[in-house]
Design an enzyme around this catalytic site. Sequence first.
Site: not given
Ligand code: C5J
Length: 221
Positions: A25, A130, A163
């Site tokens: 991400d 995802k 994530c």
């Molecule tokens: C991720 C989030 N990518 N913190 N998402 O960690 O909402």
Amino acid sequence: MMIAVKASPYAFKLDPNKVALAVIDMQRDFVEPGGFGDSLGNDVSRLQAIVPTVQALIGLFRQQGWPIVHTRESHLPDLSDCPPAKRNRGDAALRIGDAGPMGRLLVRGEPGNAIIDECAPIEGEIVIDKPGKGMFCATDVQSQLDALGVTQLVFAGVTTEVCVQTSMREANDRGYECLLVEDATESYFADFKAATLAMLTAQGGIVGWTAPLADLKEAVG
Ligand code: C5J
């Protein structure tokens, strides 16, 4: 031949024929002002600080010719893959699917949902959209990794305790050996990052290993 990487809680034996990198991400939505992370009131500059390290890690895997998986947390434009419980949580002025300065928050194809240029995938690398926090939930990543014979995952990306940790725990339960690169991951909360690294490696590496990029680089040579 296995490569021994100095790691916590003990050396990680990296198999060059079975390892892949999972970059979680590294999206504008989390790293840049005006994205989803910012809309929740987070200081995104903390995440920007790791970009050169993530870039260097990606470079190392490219140099070795080892597989790379990039993930994006994203939802379909009609939000049919976004549970109301996820969208409605919190008290943010902007929610998932609402229009922000970089387009609709966390929606696939919007400018803000893209991976930042510095970490952008190149041809031949796997890109996984995802809808959840973990990379295995409602994706075909496992079959793509199986097709490559991957049994070890090196993790990087954001955010450490959300994530990244969820993906690493999912991978661990599926039998992958997991190494998190400590300085190639970051959280909006310094103490959450520290706690995550500690809990993943406690009890003899209950979820996996952690190591700084320098130690991985030194081992790989
Ligand atoms: C991720 C989030 N990518 N913190 N998402 O960690 O909402």
